[in-house]
Scaffold this active site. Structure first.
Site, short mmCIF file in Angstrom:
data_model
loop_
_atom_site.label_atom_id
_atom_site.label_comp_id
_atom_site.label_asym_id
_atom_site.label_seq_id
_atom_site.Cartn_x
_atom_site.Cartn_y
_atom_site.Cartn_z
N ASP A 158 12.12 -35.09 -29.70
CA ASP A 158 10.80 -34.50 -29.85
C ASP A 158 10.39 -34.58 -31.32
O ASP A 158 11.18 -34.35 -32.22
CB ASP A 158 10.80 -33.04 -29.37
CG ASP A 158 9.41 -32.50 -29.15
OD1 ASP A 158 9.06 -32.25 -27.98
OD2 ASP A 158 8.67 -32.33 -30.14
N ASN A 196 6.95 -27.62 -18.98
CA ASN A 196 5.64 -26.98 -19.10
C ASN A 196 4.67 -27.71 -18.18
O ASN A 196 4.61 -28.94 -18.20
CB ASN A 196 5.15 -27.05 -20.55
CG ASN A 196 6.06 -26.27 -21.50
OD1 ASN A 196 6.61 -25.24 -21.12
ND2 ASN A 196 6.22 -26.77 -22.71
N GLY A 200 1.35 -24.37 -20.61
CA GLY A 200 1.45 -24.86 -21.99
C GLY A 200 1.69 -26.35 -22.11
O GLY A 200 2.15 -26.82 -23.16
N GLN A 201 1.36 -27.10 -21.07
CA GLN A 201 1.56 -28.56 -21.13
C GLN A 201 0.49 -29.19 -22.01
O GLN A 201 -0.71 -28.97 -21.80
CB GLN A 201 1.50 -29.16 -19.72
CG GLN A 201 1.82 -30.65 -19.69
CD GLN A 201 1.85 -31.22 -18.27
OE1 GLN A 201 1.48 -30.55 -17.30
NE2 GLN A 201 2.29 -32.46 -18.16
N HIS A 241 7.36 -34.51 -18.32
CA HIS A 241 8.51 -34.62 -19.22
C HIS A 241 9.37 -33.38 -19.10
O HIS A 241 8.87 -32.28 -18.86
CB HIS A 241 8.07 -34.84 -20.67
CG HIS A 241 7.03 -33.87 -21.14
ND1 HIS A 241 5.71 -33.99 -20.80
CD2 HIS A 241 7.13 -32.75 -21.90
CE1 HIS A 241 5.03 -33.00 -21.34
NE2 HIS A 241 5.87 -32.22 -22.01
N HIS A 269 11.88 -31.05 -21.19
CA HIS A 269 12.43 -30.69 -22.50
C HIS A 269 13.89 -30.31 -22.29
O HIS A 269 14.21 -29.45 -21.45
CB HIS A 269 11.73 -29.48 -23.09
CG HIS A 269 10.28 -29.65 -23.43
ND1 HIS A 269 9.84 -29.89 -24.71
CD2 HIS A 269 9.17 -29.62 -22.65
CE1 HIS A 269 8.51 -29.98 -24.71
NE2 HIS A 269 8.08 -29.82 -23.47
P1 AMP Z 1 4.43 -30.10 -23.80
O1 AMP Z 1 3.75 -29.13 -24.72
O2 AMP Z 1 5.40 -29.48 -22.85
O3 AMP Z 1 3.42 -30.99 -23.11
O4 AMP Z 1 5.32 -31.00 -24.70
C1 AMP Z 1 4.88 -32.12 -25.39
C2 AMP Z 1 5.89 -32.39 -26.46
O5 AMP Z 1 5.72 -33.72 -26.90
C3 AMP Z 1 5.78 -31.49 -27.69
O6 AMP Z 1 7.01 -30.79 -27.87
C4 AMP Z 1 5.50 -32.48 -28.82
O7 AMP Z 1 6.15 -32.11 -30.01
C5 AMP Z 1 6.04 -33.78 -28.25
N1 AMP Z 1 5.45 -35.00 -28.76
C6 AMP Z 1 4.13 -35.31 -28.85
N2 AMP Z 1 3.96 -36.55 -29.33
C7 AMP Z 1 5.20 -37.05 -29.54
C8 AMP Z 1 5.71 -38.30 -30.03
N3 AMP Z 1 4.90 -39.29 -30.41
N4 AMP Z 1 7.05 -38.45 -30.13
C9 AMP Z 1 7.89 -37.44 -29.76
N5 AMP Z 1 7.47 -36.27 -29.27
C10 AMP Z 1 6.16 -36.06 -29.18
#
Ligand code: AMP
Ligand code: ZN
Length: 114
Positions: free
Chosen positions: A29, A87, A93-94, A100, A102
């Site tokens: 991340d 999420n 909170g997505q 994906h 986490h």
């Molecule tokens: P969510 O809030 O559950 O949708 O998680 C999205 C996650 O993607 C967040 O933790 C961001 O930090 C991560 N994220 C967004 N863009 C990138 C990227 N280019 N490379 C790695 N992680 C990313």
């Protein structure tokens, strides 16, 4: 499709990959919330866990039966414990609308989440 995780899956956008197979990619991340924080992403664009179809059963099982425990072991967080988070939607909170998982570890988490 203008989707950041689709682009990471194809390599169009760079990422720090920790795992890849024919159906899944996992990468660090960008904004880690724990010492270990990777995202496990299906290469197929699925919006969220609420959008899984019957045809995705094998993929979902692959992620949770094969990939999560394997990465937790390889990343050294299996023994002490870790957290798996999906999420989903606005209230969940997505922020990236490509499913994906986490995988977080390396510190103690609290409950309930914020
Ligand atoms: P969510 O809030 O559950 O949708 O998680 C999205 C996650 O993607 C967040 O933790 C961001 O930090 C991560 N994220 C967004 N863009 C990138 C990227 N280019 N490379 C790695 N992680 C990313
Ligand atoms: Zn996508």
């Amino acid at each position: 499709m203008d989707c950041i995780f689709c682009k990471i899956a194809t390599g169009e956008i760079p990422s720090q990959k920790v795992y890849e197979d024919e159906s899944v990619v996992a990468f660090k991340d960008l904004s880690p919330k724990a010492p270990v924080h990777v995202l496990i992403v299906p290469k197929k664009h699925i919006q969220s866990v609420a959008h899984f179809q019957t045809e995705d059963k094998e993929l979902a099982a692959h992620i949770f039966v094969d990939v999560v425990p394997k990465l937790a072991n390889e990343l050294g967080i299996a023994e002490n414990g870790f957290r798996v988070v999906m999420n989903t939607g606005d209230d969940g909170g997505q922020t990236v609308h490509h499913l994906h998982v986490h995988l977080l570890g390396g510190r103690k988490f609290t409950w309930p989440p914020g």
